[in-house]
Design an enzyme around this catalytic site. Structure first.
Site, PDB file in Angstrom:
ATOM      1  N   TYR A 437       0.805  -1.228   0.000  1.00 22.03           N
ATOM      2  CA  TYR A 437       0.000   0.000   0.000  1.00 22.03           C
ATOM      3  C   TYR A 437       0.835   1.275   0.000  1.00 22.03           C
ATOM      4  O   TYR A 437       2.047   1.236   0.157  1.00 22.03           O
ATOM      5  CB  TYR A 437      -1.052   0.006   1.093  1.00 22.03           C
ATOM      6  N   GLU A 438       0.135   2.401  -0.242  1.00 19.12           N
ATOM      7  CA  GLU A 438       0.747   3.714  -0.481  1.00 19.12           C
ATOM      8  C   GLU A 438       1.679   3.685  -1.693  1.00 19.12           C
ATOM      9  O   GLU A 438       2.699   4.369  -1.736  1.00 19.12           O
ATOM     10  CB  GLU A 438       1.518   4.200   0.758  1.00 19.12           C
ATOM     11  N   GLY A 439       1.303   2.929  -2.713  1.00 17.11           N
ATOM     12  CA  GLY A 439       2.142   2.750  -3.889  1.00 17.11           C
ATOM     13  C   GLY A 439       3.054   1.568  -3.671  1.00 17.11           C
ATOM     14  O   GLY A 439       3.905   1.587  -2.775  1.00 17.11           O
TER      15      GLY A 439
END
Length: 579
Positions: A437-439
């Protein structure tokens, strides 16, 4: 197991790598005096150990549950969260005008490190709120700030980030949620939001009195792709003119995801506007929502990298504790044939030192990055640019380290690590989400070899490798690694195609991350040798030497992979690869 905050190593990293004393010399961060810093680090460590840590195992076993539209947490979470709010830990780095303490981001990182080491799943709640505060502080109107920030800052309300939709994962530009302007009635000037979002961390719960959702959606005239996205604030409960809570907004949790780990963190499927009455307010300019959301995401990426440190510390502590207590076999090289604790066996000692060295290296990188972010806040443009280069490193390598260390922790436990009773498996299960997550970490690596590689005509990255080489000329392996990183960066800028750069992006990210972490550990070792942190005088030289002598050469070995190009990846076409 008992969790002991890594207070002394944190203080060393905050002083040496973040340079907190230099930050405190500024007017903005003048309150970050040594006594204040020590009080915060020691205080939040004690709080985390006393309130969050005891809930870690029960949170994993019982998890969050959705009952008649309400998310329930195991007993104790409500009390611990309210204690967190009452003691002011949510407000450390938030603006003073909205009730925050206005301290450096570095110290907010320390709060999250301690809370997350104690209970990673629970810590996601304050982590997301911090991001919502940043987005509204930087992009919200004065009216929105006055309306939402004071109670977000205090923690009385919590915040979420709503990007992902079923058909739009990393490609945020493919989202379909809509926002229709309201022209008359009590909500005139606002918007009706409609759509579904998935993977919304802490999207529904009862711990805070209100949940402030930041939602990406499209206006009717929006252009296609990411250029047509706007950002809206959508409260769970409407907020009246006097600040009191009104009726429930038309937003609900449809279901909870069944996950590999972080079971106490409700990962929600959220539905907006089922009855066409979900009301939101525009944050920033129309069609500029992605820029506003990236403000929230940028520091969130650092905070996710922090999770690698957190899980690494917790897994290392548990492995050390088990290795001390588990007695098995005589040490092979000893004339004494009595069984010994497994900590005495060479390969177990190797694993434990590797866990310790990697965790401390990631921590050093974390606080160096945080210190550069704080200098950027003070107006230092070179530090701001360096912070941008470092962000994908701490996010990607930091979370990879969390997985490796948690996996080694299971290995130290042997068969007892593979069964759930010891809790060692939980650390690995919890760690596995952070590289996603978050890229994803692949996206972080792509960011490094595209946007960050070209910043300031390449100097933002090259100056970093030059600083490492200049400061570590007396460490041959690290000096050589810095040169390797510079050579790969030059090849990528001047010779490689875009596909070539992307194909080598992950090994290059690891190389550069290890180089920076090694440099920052050398700085720590010099400080310890000069008398700082005497309690670490025995262990720090061992962990730093392990890092420099074993981990740095491994990273240097990645140069071939970083420059191999893309042709080998496409030597077989997709149809043949699929069989």
């Amino acid at each position: 197991m008992t969790y002991t905050p890594a207070t002394q190593d944190q203080l060393l990293a905050i002083r040496v790598n973040a340079g907190i004393e230099e930050l405190a010399a500024s007017e903005k961060f003048a309150a970050a005096e040594p006594d204040m810093v020590e009080a915060i680090v020691e205080g939040v460590g004690q709080f985390a150990a006393g309130e969050f840590a005891p809930l870690n195992r029960i949170g994993d076993l019982e998890g969050a549950k959705l009952e008649n539209g309400v998310v329930r947490l195991p007993d104790g979470f409500d009390t611990a969260y309210h204690a967190y709010v009452e003691q002011g830990w949510n407000a450390i780095a938030s603006p003073a005008e909205f009730g925050g303490q206005g301290l450096p981001f570095t110290l907010a990182c320390n709060v999250l490190e301690n809370l997350g080491t104690a209970n990673m799943a629970f810590n996601l709640l304050p982590m997301l709120s911090v991001g919502a505060i940043e987005a509204l502080e930087n992009h919200g109107s004065g009216e929105l700030q006055q309306k939402y920030l004071p109670k977000l800052v205090s923690g009385e309300w919590s915040g979420t980030m709503n990007l992902t939709e079923p058909q739009a994962g990393s490609d945020v530009g493919a989202l379909r949620a809509t926002a229709i302007p309201i022209e008359d009635g009590e909500h005139a000037g606002k918007y009706r939001i409609k759509g579904q979002k998935i993977y919304i961390t802490w999207g529904e719960h009862e711990l805070s009195r209100n949940i402030i959702h930041l939602v990406l959606a499209r206006l009717p005239d929006a252009p296609e792709g990411s250029r047509g996205i706007s950002l809206f604030v959508v409260p769970k409960y409407h907020v009246e003119a006097d600040g009191t809570l009104g009726s429930r907004n038309d937003v609900r949790c449809v279901s909870l995801e069944h996950k590999l780990g972080i079971n106490a963190s409700p990962t929600c499927v959220m539905s907006y506007g089922d009855n066409d009455e979900c009301i939101g307010e525009l944050v920033g300019a129309p069609h500029r929502g992605l820029m506003a959301m990236f403000t929230m995401m940028n520091n969130a990426r650092i905070n996710v990298g922090n999770q690698g440190v957190q899980i690494g510390e917790r897994a290392t502590q548990q492995a050390l504790d088990y290795a001390k207590e588990r007695v098995q076999s005589a040490r092979a090289g000893s004339p004494d044939r009595n069984p010994v604790s497994i900590i005495e066996h060479p390969d177990v000692r190797r694993m434990l030192l590797r866990m310790k060295a990697l965790t401390e290296g990631a921590r050093a990188l974390l606080y160096y990055t945080a210190g550069q972010v704080d200098r950027g806040t003070l107006g230092n443009e070179d530090a701001r640019a360096r912070g941008e280069v470092l962000t994908p490193l701490i996010k990607a390598w930091g979370t990879d380290i969390g997985i490796e260390v948690a996996s080694l922790g299971i290995q130290v436990h042997g068969g007892m690590g593979f069964v759930e009773e010891t809790g060692a498996a939980q650390h690995w299960r919890d760690s596995r989400i952070a590289p996603i997550y978050e890229g994803t970490n692949g996206i972080q690596a792509a960011d490094l070899v595209t946007r960050k590689l070209g910043m300031d005509d390449g100097q933002a990255l090259i100056s970093l490798t030059e600083d490492i080489a200049r400061d570590c000329a007396d460490e041959p392996a690290l000096f050589a690694l810095a040169g390797d990183c510079a050579a790969v960066a030059k090849w990528m800028r001047e010779e490689a195609s875009l596909d070539d750069r992307l194909s080598g992006s992950v090994p290059f990210t690891t190389m550069l991350s290890v180089a920076v972490a090694g440099w920052q550990l050398v700085r720590q070792l010099r400080a310890v040798e000069s008398g700082s942190a005497p309690v670490l005088a025995k262990t720090k030289p061992a962990s730093v030497r392990f890092f420099l002598d074993r981990i740095v050469p491994e990273a240097a070995g990645l140069r071939a992979a970083a420059t191999a190009g893309s042709s080998g990846l496409y030597a077989v076409d997709s149809e043949a690869l699929l069989g």
